[in-house]
Write a protein that holds these residues in place. Structure first.
Motif, PDB file in Angstrom:
ATOM      1  N   PRO A 153       0.823  -1.220   0.000  1.00  0.00           N
ATOM      2  CA  PRO A 153       0.000   0.000   0.000  1.00  0.00           C
ATOM      3  C   PRO A 153       0.857   1.270   0.000  1.00  0.00           C
ATOM      4  O   PRO A 153       0.513   2.252  -0.654  1.00  0.00           O
ATOM      5  N   LYS A 154       2.003   1.216   0.690  1.00  0.00           N
ATOM      6  CA  LYS A 154       2.895   2.381   0.723  1.00  0.00           C
ATOM      7  C   LYS A 154       3.520   2.614  -0.660  1.00  0.00           C
ATOM      8  O   LYS A 154       3.693   3.751  -1.089  1.00  0.00           O
TER       9      LYS A 154
ATOM     10  N   SER B  71       2.178   1.722  -3.512  1.00  0.00           N
ATOM     11  CA  SER B  71       1.110   2.198  -4.386  1.00  0.00           C
ATOM     12  C   SER B  71       0.875   3.684  -4.166  1.00  0.00           C
ATOM     13  O   SER B  71       0.722   4.456  -5.111  1.00  0.00           O
ATOM     14  N   LYS B  72       0.897   4.079  -2.912  1.00  0.00           N
ATOM     15  CA  LYS B  72       0.678   5.484  -2.573  1.00  0.00           C
ATOM     16  C   LYS B  72       1.819   6.353  -3.120  1.00  0.00           C
ATOM     17  O   LYS B  72       1.594   7.465  -3.581  1.00  0.00           O
ATOM     18  N   ALA B  73       3.028   5.823  -3.085  1.00  0.00           N
ATOM     19  CA  ALA B  73       4.197   6.597  -3.508  1.00  0.00           C
ATOM     20  C   ALA B  73       4.301   6.735  -5.025  1.00  0.00           C
ATOM     21  O   ALA B  73       4.864   7.708  -5.523  1.00  0.00           O
TER      22      ALA B  73
ATOM     23  N   HIS C 166       3.676   7.652  -8.795  1.00  0.00           N
ATOM     24  CA  HIS C 166       2.980   8.763  -9.450  1.00  0.00           C
ATOM     25  C   HIS C 166       2.209   8.271 -10.661  1.00  0.00           C
ATOM     26  O   HIS C 166       1.109   8.708 -10.917  1.00  0.00           O
TER      27      HIS C 166
ATOM     28  N   LYS D  81       0.669   2.678  -9.896  1.00  0.00           N
ATOM     29  CA  LYS D  81      -0.134   2.716  -8.671  1.00  0.00           C
ATOM     30  C   LYS D  81      -1.111   1.525  -8.660  1.00  0.00           C
ATOM     31  O   LYS D  81      -1.214   0.790  -7.679  1.00  0.00           O
ATOM     32  N   GLN D  82      -1.803   1.368  -9.791  1.00  0.00           N
ATOM     33  CA  GLN D  82      -2.804   0.304  -9.922  1.00  0.00           C
ATOM     34  C   GLN D  82      -2.137  -1.079  -9.844  1.00  0.00           C
ATOM     35  O   GLN D  82      -2.671  -1.999  -9.220  1.00  0.00           O
TER      36      GLN D  82
ATOM     37  N   GLN E  10      -1.494  -1.981  -6.376  1.00  0.00           N
ATOM     38  CA  GLN E  10      -2.768  -2.249  -5.703  1.00  0.00           C
ATOM     39  C   GLN E  10      -3.264  -3.663  -6.063  1.00  0.00           C
ATOM     40  O   GLN E  10      -3.673  -4.433  -5.190  1.00  0.00           O
TER      41      GLN E  10
ATOM     42  N   GLN F  74      11.503   1.347   1.290  1.00  0.00           N
ATOM     43  CA  GLN F  74      11.084   2.521   2.066  1.00  0.00           C
ATOM     44  C   GLN F  74      12.046   3.688   1.873  1.00  0.00           C
ATOM     45  O   GLN F  74      11.633   4.838   1.775  1.00  0.00           O
TER      46      GLN F  74
ATOM     47  N   LYS G  51      10.823  11.489  -2.879  1.00  0.00           N
ATOM     48  CA  LYS G  51      10.122  12.759  -2.631  1.00  0.00           C
ATOM     49  C   LYS G  51      10.937  13.959  -3.101  1.00  0.00           C
ATOM     50  O   LYS G  51      10.391  15.022  -3.359  1.00  0.00           O
TER      51      LYS G  51
ATOM     52  N   ASP H 292       9.505   7.130  -9.782  1.00  0.00           N
ATOM     53  CA  ASP H 292       8.770   5.925 -10.186  1.00  0.00           C
ATOM     54  C   ASP H 292       9.710   4.842 -10.706  1.00  0.00           C
ATOM     55  O   ASP H 292       9.524   3.656 -10.433  1.00  0.00           O
TER      56      ASP H 292
END
Ligand code: FE2
Length: 169
Positions: free
Chosen positions: A27-28, A30-32, A34, A39-40, A43, A83, A90, A98
Motif C-alpha cells: 500500500p505504501k 502504491s501510494k508513492a 505517481h 499505482k494500480q 494495488q 522505504q 520525494k 517511479d
C-alpha cells in the motif's frame, strides 16, 4: 522424504513471513507511485499477495503442519530499501522516483520468484502435486507482476531520457 519435507516447510515459513511483510509494504508503494498504472499495479498485486498468504496457509494444511512464519531477513532488507527509495523519491522528479520504485519492486519480485521456484521443485520431488500446483500458481502471479512492471517502465524510461537531456551531453 522427511528431510525434504523439513526443507520445504522451513522455506514456506520464510515465504509466509515475506508475504506478510509485503501486505504491509505494497500500500505504501502504491501510494508513492505517481504513474497511475504503476499505482494500480501495486494495488492489484496487494490483493494477489493477500491471496498468496491464504494459498500458503492452504499448503501448510495439506502438509499437515501449522502455518508458522519464520523471520525472512532478505525480504526485511528489500522492504527497508523500498522505504528508503520512497523517501528519496520525494526529492526527485516524478518519473525518476517511479523508476527507482520499480527497481525496488522488481528486486522483491525476483526474490519471490526464486523462493517459489525452489519450493515448487521440492514439492514436485516429494510427489506432492497438489502443493506443487498451488505454489506454481503463486509463481506465475509473481512472474506476471515482474513482466508488468517492465512494461510500465518502458514509457517512463523514454520520458526520463528526454527530460534529463541525456542525448545533449
Ligand atoms: Fe508474493
Amino acid at each position: 522424504m522427511a528431510v525434504l519435507q523439513e526443507v520445504l516447510v522451513e522455506q514456506l515459513q520464510d515465504l509466509l513471513h515475506a508475504e506478510g511483510q509485503l501486505v504491509k509494504a505494497l500500500p505504501k508503494m502504491s501510494k508513492a507511485a505517481h504513474d497511475p498504472k504503476m499505482k494500480q499495479a501495486f494495488q492489484t498485486h496487494l490483493e494477489e499477495t493477500k491471496g498468496q498468504v491464504e494459498r500458503l496457509k492452504q499448503v501448510f494444511e495439506l502438509l499437515g503442519t501449522r502455518a508458522k512464519a519464520r523471520p525472512c531477513k532478505a525480504m526485511q532488507g528489500l522492504v527497508e530499501e523500498g522505504q528508503e527509495t520512497i523517501a528519496e523519491g520525494k526529492e526527485k522528479e516524478e518519473v525518476a522516483a517511479d523508476l527507482a520504485l520499480a527497481v525496488a519492486a522488481q528486486k522483491i519480485e525476483h526474490y519471490e520468484i526464486a523462493g517459489y521456484g525452489s519450493v515448487r521443485t521440492i514439492a514436485e520431488q516429494l510427489g506432492n502435486q497438489k502443493v506443487a500446483k498451488l505454489l506454481a500458481q503463486t509463481l506465475t502471479e509473481e512472474e506476471k507482476t515482474d513482466k508488468l512492471i517492465t512494461q510500465l517502465c518502458a514509457p517512463l524510461l523514454q520520458e526520463a531520457s528526454r527530460e534529463t537531456g541525456d542525448e545533449e551531453e
